[in-house]
Design a protein around this motif. Structure first.
Motif, PDB file in Angstrom:
ATOM      1  N   PHE A   1       0.958  -1.396  -0.058  1.00  0.00           N
ATOM      2  CA  PHE A   1      -0.115   0.181  -0.214  1.00  0.00           C
ATOM      3  C   PHE A   1       0.879   1.416   0.068  1.00  0.00           C
ATOM      4  O   PHE A   1       1.827   1.382   0.914  1.00  0.00           O
ATOM      5  N   ILE A   2       0.688   2.087  -0.966  1.00  0.00           N
ATOM      6  CA  ILE A   2       1.471   3.253  -1.078  1.00  0.00           C
ATOM      7  C   ILE A   2       0.776   4.673  -0.994  1.00  0.00           C
ATOM      8  O   ILE A   2      -0.378   4.475  -1.926  1.00  0.00           O
ATOM      9  N   LEU A   3       0.540   5.316  -0.196  1.00  0.00           N
ATOM     10  CA  LEU A   3       0.092   6.598   0.258  1.00  0.00           C
ATOM     11  C   LEU A   3       0.972   7.615  -0.372  1.00  0.00           C
ATOM     12  O   LEU A   3       1.955   7.990   0.153  1.00  0.00           O
ATOM     13  N   ASP A   4       0.689   8.255  -1.734  1.00  0.00           N
ATOM     14  CA  ASP A   4       1.472   9.127  -2.467  1.00  0.00           C
ATOM     15  C   ASP A   4       0.802  10.520  -2.226  1.00  0.00           C
ATOM     16  O   ASP A   4      -0.287  10.893  -2.484  1.00  0.00           O
ATOM     17  N   PHE A   5       1.494  11.328  -1.378  1.00  0.00           N
ATOM     18  CA  PHE A   5       1.316  12.629  -0.973  1.00  0.00           C
ATOM     19  C   PHE A   5       1.195  13.702  -1.880  1.00  0.00           C
ATOM     20  O   PHE A   5       0.623  14.738  -1.832  1.00  0.00           O
ATOM     21  N   ASP A   6       2.452  13.607  -2.932  1.00  0.00           N
ATOM     22  CA  ASP A   6       2.599  14.506  -3.866  1.00  0.00           C
ATOM     23  C   ASP A   6       2.302  14.105  -5.268  1.00  0.00           C
ATOM     24  O   ASP A   6       2.403  15.048  -6.492  1.00  0.00           O
ATOM     25  N   SER A   7       1.877  12.824  -5.440  1.00  0.00           N
ATOM     26  CA  SER A   7       1.208  12.346  -6.812  1.00  0.00           C
ATOM     27  C   SER A   7       2.247  12.007  -7.935  1.00  0.00           C
ATOM     28  O   SER A   7       2.085  11.537  -8.814  1.00  0.00           O
ATOM     29  N   GLU A   8       3.683  12.433  -7.575  1.00  0.00           N
ATOM     30  CA  GLU A   8       4.716  12.033  -8.423  1.00  0.00           C
ATOM     31  C   GLU A   8       4.765  10.508  -8.919  1.00  0.00           C
ATOM     32  O   GLU A   8       4.862  10.103  -9.926  1.00  0.00           O
ATOM     33  N   LEU A   9       4.872   9.563  -7.634  1.00  0.00           N
ATOM     34  CA  LEU A   9       5.012   8.117  -8.161  1.00  0.00           C
ATOM     35  C   LEU A   9       3.716   7.613  -8.651  1.00  0.00           C
ATOM     36  O   LEU A   9       3.660   6.698  -9.598  1.00  0.00           O
ATOM     37  N   PHE A  10       2.654   8.127  -8.119  1.00  0.00           N
ATOM     38  CA  PHE A  10       1.325   7.581  -8.888  1.00  0.00           C
ATOM     39  C   PHE A  10       1.377   7.983 -10.303  1.00  0.00           C
ATOM     40  O   PHE A  10       1.035   7.193 -11.048  1.00  0.00           O
ATOM     41  N   LYS A  11       1.550   9.264 -10.782  1.00  0.00           N
ATOM     42  CA  LYS A  11       1.551   9.576 -12.176  1.00  0.00           C
ATOM     43  C   LYS A  11       2.477   8.967 -13.068  1.00  0.00           C
ATOM     44  O   LYS A  11       2.351   8.467 -13.867  1.00  0.00           O
ATOM     45  N   THR A  12       3.728   8.822 -12.459  1.00  0.00           N
ATOM     46  CA  THR A  12       4.541   7.995 -13.262  1.00  0.00           C
ATOM     47  C   THR A  12       4.607   6.507 -13.409  1.00  0.00           C
ATOM     48  O   THR A  12       4.590   5.991 -14.710  1.00  0.00           O
ATOM     49  N   LEU A  13       4.040   5.799 -12.386  1.00  0.00           N
ATOM     50  CA  LEU A  13       3.608   4.534 -12.525  1.00  0.00           C
ATOM     51  C   LEU A  13       2.348   4.137 -13.487  1.00  0.00           C
ATOM     52  O   LEU A  13       2.469   3.364 -14.268  1.00  0.00           O
ATOM     53  N   ILE A  14       1.404   4.854 -13.203  1.00  0.00           N
ATOM     54  CA  ILE A  14       0.068   4.732 -14.233  1.00  0.00           C
ATOM     55  C   ILE A  14       0.672   5.376 -15.444  1.00  0.00           C
ATOM     56  O   ILE A  14      -0.151   4.371 -16.477  1.00  0.00           O
ATOM     57  N   THR A  15       1.058   6.102 -15.951  1.00  0.00           N
ATOM     58  CA  THR A  15       1.509   6.428 -17.366  1.00  0.00           C
ATOM     59  C   THR A  15       2.431   5.546 -17.782  1.00  0.00           C
ATOM     60  O   THR A  15       2.548   5.281 -19.186  1.00  0.00           O
ATOM     61  N   ASN A  16       3.346   4.810 -17.006  1.00  0.00           N
ATOM     62  CA  ASN A  16       3.983   3.773 -17.613  1.00  0.00           C
ATOM     63  C   ASN A  16       3.197   2.457 -17.987  1.00  0.00           C
ATOM     64  O   ASN A  16       3.623   1.785 -18.844  1.00  0.00           O
ATOM     65  N   LEU A  17       2.132   2.155 -17.140  1.00  0.00           N
ATOM     66  CA  LEU A  17       1.413   1.170 -17.642  1.00  0.00           C
ATOM     67  C   LEU A  17       0.353   1.461 -18.772  1.00  0.00           C
ATOM     68  O   LEU A  17      -0.116   0.824 -19.539  1.00  0.00           O
ATOM     69  N   ASP A  18      -0.171   2.853 -18.644  1.00  0.00           N
ATOM     70  CA  ASP A  18      -1.069   3.213 -19.762  1.00  0.00           C
ATOM     71  C   ASP A  18      -0.754   4.634 -20.316  1.00  0.00           C
ATOM     72  O   ASP A  18      -0.809   5.773 -19.662  1.00  0.00           O
ATOM     73  N   LYS A  19      -0.042   4.536 -21.541  1.00  0.00           N
ATOM     74  CA  LYS A  19       0.408   5.838 -22.108  1.00  0.00           C
ATOM     75  C   LYS A  19      -0.652   6.742 -22.303  1.00  0.00           C
ATOM     76  O   LYS A  19      -0.325   7.849 -22.572  1.00  0.00           O
ATOM     77  N   ASN A  20      -1.997   6.224 -22.435  1.00  0.00           N
ATOM     78  CA  ASN A  20      -3.090   7.182 -22.677  1.00  0.00           C
ATOM     79  C   ASN A  20      -3.719   7.793 -21.434  1.00  0.00           C
ATOM     80  O   ASN A  20      -4.545   8.686 -21.634  1.00  0.00           O
ATOM     81  N   TYR A  21      -3.206   7.447 -20.381  1.00  0.00           N
ATOM     82  CA  TYR A  21      -3.722   8.220 -19.017  1.00  0.00           C
ATOM     83  C   TYR A  21      -3.814   9.455 -18.918  1.00  0.00           C
ATOM     84  O   TYR A  21      -2.843  10.057 -19.297  1.00  0.00           O
ATOM     85  N   ILE A  22      -4.779  10.226 -18.557  1.00  0.00           N
ATOM     86  CA  ILE A  22      -4.682  11.539 -18.365  1.00  0.00           C
ATOM     87  C   ILE A  22      -5.172  11.952 -16.959  1.00  0.00           C
ATOM     88  O   ILE A  22      -6.093  11.619 -16.487  1.00  0.00           O
ATOM     89  N   TYR A  23      -4.203  12.728 -16.220  1.00  0.00           N
ATOM     90  CA  TYR A  23      -4.363  13.101 -14.915  1.00  0.00           C
ATOM     91  C   TYR A  23      -5.046  14.156 -14.783  1.00  0.00           C
ATOM     92  O   TYR A  23      -4.730  15.362 -15.393  1.00  0.00           O
ATOM     93  N   LYS A  24      -6.300  14.441 -14.264  1.00  0.00           N
ATOM     94  CA  LYS A  24      -7.140  15.629 -14.154  1.00  0.00           C
ATOM     95  C   LYS A  24      -7.339  16.387 -12.653  1.00  0.00           C
ATOM     96  O   LYS A  24      -8.240  16.922 -12.370  1.00  0.00           O
TER      97      LYS A  24
END
Length: 187
Positions: A135-158
């Motif tokens: 379980f990772i609580l990401d307080f600045d969203s950097e790791l979250f955005k990096t991992l999700i965009t590596n898994l899905d190049k079309n992901y858009i963070y809103k």
């Protein structure tokens, strides 16, 4: 001989853990050929002990908090691990409300963005394997955005314009298991 060597290499690639820690680095398996490596700096790691865990630790940085739990083969969670962890968060952070704004799943990853008490958002990355939950609580969203965009190049963070929850979190579900029975022996 070359065929068997290539076969063994292929099996080793596929069987590598989804997330691992080596020499101050977190390695996240994106696919069988690619791992994302996150270099840890200024972190606090604590080993957590419980009779039902084989390996458990927490990592605390100024950007995220991670809890790694590998339970014994004869141990089971007393519900769905992610749901139990969400309840644990509500209790430990003394939240009134934890509302899911976004939930996306990719194989062994679940990415969630929560609205917390109607004032901020919290990013969680949940990674599961057999007998292992991270379980990772990401307080600045950097790791979250990096991992999700590596898994899905079309992901858009809103959620760039949202306030992010930043707390000094240092609680462990493993540490509290003796009192709360989050997991125990399989019957």
């Amino acid at each position: 001989m070359g065929f068997f060597k290539n076969l063994l290499k292929s099996i080793a690639k596929v069987s590598r853990p989804i997330v691992s820690m080596e020499a101050n680095q977190l390695n996240f398996k994106i696919n069988s050929d690619f791992f994302y490596t996150y270099n840890l700096e200024n972190f606090d790691i604590k080993t957590r002990h419980d009779p039902y865990t084989v390996d458990a630790f927490t990592i605390k940085t100024d950007k995220f908090y991670m809890e790694y739990i590998k339970v014994d083969d004869d141990t089971t969670w007393q519900g769905q691990a992610l749901s139990l962890y969400e309840g644990f968060l509500v209790e430990q952070l003394k939240l009134k409300k934890l509302e899911t704004l976004e939930e996306i799943e990719y194989e062994h990853y679940t990415f969630k963005i929560y609205k917390v008490d109607d004032f901020a958002i919290l990013h969680m990355i949940y990674i599961w394997e057999i007998n292992k939950d991270v379980f990772i609580l990401d307080f600045d969203s950097e790791l979250f955005k990096t991992l999700i965009t590596n898994l899905d190049k079309n992901y858009i963070y809103k959620y760039e314009n949202y306030s992010k929850l930043s707390v000094d979190f240092d609680s462990s579900i493993v540490k509290l298991n003796a009192f709360k029975d989050y997991f125990n022996l399989t019957m």
